[in-house]
Design an enzyme around this catalytic site. Structure first.
Site, PDB file in Angstrom:
ATOM      1  N   ARG A 187       0.529  -1.440  -0.061  1.00 52.27           N
ATOM      2  CA  ARG A 187      -0.051   0.100   0.171  1.00 52.27           C
ATOM      3  C   ARG A 187       0.786   1.466  -0.014  1.00 52.27           C
ATOM      4  O   ARG A 187       2.180   1.204  -0.009  1.00 52.27           O
ATOM      5  CB  ARG A 187      -0.969   0.181   1.377  1.00 52.27           C
ATOM      6  CG  ARG A 187      -0.708   0.499   2.995  1.00 52.27           C
ATOM      7  CD  ARG A 187      -1.183   0.054   3.657  1.00 52.27           C
ATOM      8  NE  ARG A 187      -0.469  -0.501   4.975  1.00 52.27           N
ATOM      9  CZ  ARG A 187      -1.071  -0.968   6.118  1.00 52.27           C
ATOM     10  NH1 ARG A 187      -2.397  -1.237   6.160  1.00 52.27           N
ATOM     11  NH2 ARG A 187      -0.095  -0.803   7.035  1.00 52.27           N
ATOM     12  N   THR A 189       2.789   3.718   1.006  1.00 52.31           N
ATOM     13  CA  THR A 189       4.324   3.867   1.448  1.00 52.31           C
ATOM     14  C   THR A 189       4.969   5.116   2.321  1.00 52.31           C
ATOM     15  O   THR A 189       5.663   5.989   2.425  1.00 52.31           O
ATOM     16  CB  THR A 189       5.542   2.948   1.613  1.00 52.31           C
ATOM     17  OG1 THR A 189       5.973   4.083   0.698  1.00 52.31           O
ATOM     18  CG2 THR A 189       5.006   1.763   1.658  1.00 52.31           C
ATOM     19  N   TRP A 200      12.245   3.556 -11.350  1.00 52.72           N
ATOM     20  CA  TRP A 200      11.769   3.332 -12.097  1.00 52.72           C
ATOM     21  C   TRP A 200      12.356   3.791 -14.061  1.00 52.72           C
ATOM     22  O   TRP A 200      11.915   3.004 -14.612  1.00 52.72           O
ATOM     23  CB  TRP A 200      10.292   3.772 -12.494  1.00 52.72           C
ATOM     24  CG  TRP A 200       9.343   3.539 -11.702  1.00 52.72           C
ATOM     25  CD1 TRP A 200       9.195   3.796 -10.588  1.00 52.72           C
ATOM     26  CD2 TRP A 200       9.130   1.945 -11.891  1.00 52.72           C
ATOM     27  NE1 TRP A 200       7.849   2.609 -10.216  1.00 52.72           N
ATOM     28  CE2 TRP A 200       7.734   1.183 -10.872  1.00 52.72           C
ATOM     29  CE3 TRP A 200       8.905   1.155 -13.248  1.00 52.72           C
ATOM     30  CZ2 TRP A 200       8.020   0.380 -10.865  1.00 52.72           C
ATOM     31  CZ3 TRP A 200       8.187  -0.293 -12.243  1.00 52.72           C
ATOM     32  CH2 TRP A 200       7.127  -0.607 -11.709  1.00 52.72           C
ATOM     33  N   SER A 252       5.783  -1.480 -18.618  1.00 51.59           N
ATOM     34  CA  SER A 252       4.772  -0.847 -17.660  1.00 51.59           C
ATOM     35  C   SER A 252       3.187  -1.269 -16.977  1.00 51.59           C
ATOM     36  O   SER A 252       2.663  -0.751 -16.384  1.00 51.59           O
ATOM     37  CB  SER A 252       4.129   0.122 -19.690  1.00 51.59           C
ATOM     38  OG  SER A 252       2.861   0.589 -19.074  1.00 51.59           O
ATOM     39  N   ARG A 287      -2.270   9.912 -12.196  1.00 57.78           N
ATOM     40  CA  ARG A 287      -1.715   9.196 -12.907  1.00 57.78           C
ATOM     41  C   ARG A 287      -2.215   8.578 -14.080  1.00 57.78           C
ATOM     42  O   ARG A 287      -1.696   7.444 -14.888  1.00 57.78           O
ATOM     43  CB  ARG A 287      -0.933   7.703 -12.585  1.00 57.78           C
ATOM     44  CG  ARG A 287      -0.053   7.515 -10.725  1.00 57.78           C
ATOM     45  CD  ARG A 287      -0.848   6.258  -9.490  1.00 57.78           C
ATOM     46  NE  ARG A 287       0.271   7.301  -8.508  1.00 57.78           N
ATOM     47  CZ  ARG A 287       1.725   7.622  -8.221  1.00 57.78           C
ATOM     48  NH1 ARG A 287       2.499   6.873  -9.399  1.00 57.78           N
ATOM     49  NH2 ARG A 287       1.760   7.543  -7.521  1.00 57.78           N
ATOM     50  N   CYS A 394      13.164   1.780  -0.029  1.00 56.23           N
ATOM     51  CA  CYS A 394      11.537   1.439   0.980  1.00 56.23           C
ATOM     52  C   CYS A 394      11.160   0.079   1.050  1.00 56.23           C
ATOM     53  O   CYS A 394      11.237  -0.692  -0.545  1.00 56.23           O
ATOM     54  CB  CYS A 394      10.455   2.010   0.482  1.00 56.23           C
ATOM     55  SG  CYS A 394       9.573   1.177   1.173  1.00 56.23           S
ATOM     56  N   CYS A 397       8.402  -1.390  -0.277  1.00 56.18           N
ATOM     57  CA  CYS A 397       8.398  -1.765  -1.633  1.00 56.18           C
ATOM     58  C   CYS A 397       9.320  -2.322  -2.135  1.00 56.18           C
ATOM     59  O   CYS A 397       8.710  -2.981  -3.056  1.00 56.18           O
ATOM     60  CB  CYS A 397       8.559  -0.101  -2.503  1.00 56.18           C
ATOM     61  SG  CYS A 397       7.744   1.534  -1.534  1.00 56.18           S
TER      62      CYS A 397
END
Ligand SMILES: *[C@@H]1O[C@H](CO)[C@@H](O)[C@H](O)[C@H]1NC(C)=O
Ligand SMILES: *[C@@H]1O[C@H](CO)[C@@H](O)[C@H](O)[C@H]1NC(C)=O
Ligand SMILES: *[C@@H]1O[C@H](CO)[C@@H](O)[C@H](O)[C@H]1NC(C)=O
Length: 468
Positions: A187, A189, A200, A252, A287, A394, A397
């Site tokens: 979720r 963070t 990315w 993607s 997004r 993180c 993640c």
């Protein structure tokens, strides 16, 4: 459009005969249409339509899959979160449990310094708060009950890890630990900004077969591209062979899926009394809205469906492996294990009955030598991406990033394995093909995540219906 036509067009797109013009529509009007304009009707590179997938996933697959993933076999995932990043060493320590983010502790900053430069310290304080928040939310809860710890010892003995595809040394390391995935849901963070961006970026830039001649940043989040650059980019993408295009679309799609989760489990309220997680429509729109993202968002959602179909196809292909009489979801609890295997097979048979499976035979076909080279390239690029996950600052993640890339890696291993002959029940179980517990857990959890994303899209679609 009749199914037959859709099939033909899907086929032509798959073999690269149609450009990106297919499926483009007039600029849509409503908030919902602005996100979902590209995810309706038929998808590129396959012969499926979104509505069929939605119905199949949301009502038939998703609920059973959730139940399965709550079982002990699937909830404990072994992972090494302490591996150093192999590519650069300036990872922000922010969000790491064992972090040397000493500067994050506001009471350690001497008052003298704080008061000396008010402006500086106010900025610093904001930063500190952000760091602390990310650290708290990104920490991994490692508490396992005593019984679980014992069971885990048994699993390890039971799991004969023969031909590991993903990095095997990873989980053999003394640093690898079991993590309870239910205690550590994926979720929001607070991990974003330059560090998340960098990850990315590297994934898109260095690992997506991009030729030197394309100047546009591959990361679709990068801004400031002119319209003409964009057209060059997409015609380049269309010109790629279907495998390389697929690679880009998988990445993607994964990116989109993760962002759907973060928008659906956003930290809406954070007081010492309670934390509330839920849907943040604004975040979702930022997004995926076609206007806010200059056309990128809807494409990302389309790629999410593509990823879904790839993993779905892998699961349908691997059914014979799970059907072997000696295959167990071993945790040591005989009754529970048998029940879980039944549920697993029920899910797999449901998946197999899906009428519009992706045809992986269009991949790596053609000239054998070229195909093998391409397949090897594909594998190397993919392995690289799984290593980049060690650079995610993180912890939580990183956990979910590793799990989802390993799951996708396992799906690709299944799809391109020549040892696994699917759809040939008469030949009896093939014992050449093997998956480790680690691969099985990541495969199903990764698919569970994408299945959740598809389900969440329905929720967002409904929420957006009420807005303009
Ligand atoms: C970790 O999980 C255990 C078991 O549910 C719970 O009691 C504990 O409070 C959790 N710790 C944190 C830091 O969330
Ligand atoms: C939702 O996300 C946006 C950023 O996209 C943020 O500004 C806003 O505060 C969030 N809303 C809530 C209720 O947290
Ligand atoms: C792997 O990633 C690193 C870091 O981004 C990059 O330097 C290297 O070229 C990549 N290799 C492959 C095969 O993609």
């Amino acid at each position: 459009m009749g199914r037959r036509w859709g099939f033909l067009i899907g086929f032509l797109v798959a073999v690269g005969l149609l450009g990106s013009g297919h499926g483009e529509q007039q600029p849509p009007e409503t908030a919902a249409q602005r996100c979902f304009c590209q995810v309706s009707g038929y998808l590129d590179d396959c012969t499926c339509d979104v509505e069929t997938i939605d119905k199949f996933n949301n009502y038939r697959l998703f609920p059973r899959l959730q139940k399965l993933l709550e079982s002990d076999y699937f909830r404990y995932y072994k992972v090494n979160l302490k591996r150093p990043c192999p590519f650069w060493n300036d990872i922000s320590q922010c969000g790491r449990r064992d972090c040397a983010v000493k500067p994050c502790h506001s009471d350690e900053v001497p008052d003298g310094i704080k008061s000396a430069s008010y402006k500086y310290s106010e900025e610093a304080n904001n930063l500190i708060e952000e760091c602390e928040q990310a650290e708290r939310l990104g920490a991994v809860n490692e508490s396992l009950s005593e019984e679980t710890q014992k069971a885990v010892l048994q699993w390890t003995k039971h799991d004969d890890s023969s031909d590991n595809f993903c990095e095997a040394d990873d989980i053999q390391s003394p640093d690898a630990e079991y993590v309870d995935l239910l205690l550590n849901p994926e979720r929001y963070t607070g991990y974003k900004g330059p560090d998340a961006w960098k990850i990315w970026n590297v994934i898109y830039e260095e690992n997506c077969f991009k030729p030197q001649t394309i100047k546009r940043p591959l990361n679709p989040l990068a801004s400031g591209q002119g319209k003409s650059e964009e057209n060059t980019f997409y015609s380049w993408l269309e010109g790629l062979c279907v495998e390389k295009r697929a690679f880009y679309r998988l990445i993607s799609g994964l990116h989109a899926s993760i962002n759907v989760h973060l928008s659906a489990r956003y930290l809406l309220q954070d007081t010492w009394l309670e934390k509330k997680w839920g849907h943040n429509i604004t975040e979702f729109q930022q997004r995926f809205d076609g206007i806010l993202t200059e056309g990128e968002g809807p494409r990302r959602l389309k790629n999410l469906y593509f990823l879904y179909l790839i993993e779905l196809r892998a699961l349908s292909k691997v059914v014979p492996f799970f059907e072997r009489p000696d295959f167990q979801l071993f945790t040591g609890n005989k009754d529970q294990d048998a029940e879980n295997k039944m549920l697993l097979l029920e899910i797999l048979h449901e998946i197999k009955s899906f009428p519009l499976h992706f045809d992986e035979n269009s991949f790596f076909a053609g000239n054998k030598k070229e195909a093998n080279k391409l397949k090897e390239d594909f594998r190397l690029h993919f392995r690289n991406i799984s290593r980049i996950m060690d650079c995610v600052g993180c912890l939580k993640c990183r956990l979910w990033g590793k799990l989802q890339t390993q799951g996708l890696g396992t799906a690709l291993k299944i799809l391109f394995s020549e040892k696994l002959i699917a759809d040939m029940p008469e030949s009896g179980p093939s014992y050449e093909f093997h998956l480790t517990r680690q691969e099985i857990v990541s495969l199903f959890n990764a698919f569970g995540r994408i299945s959740t994303s598809v389900k969440e899209l329905e929720n967002f679609r409904n929420l957006l219906q009420n807005i303009h």
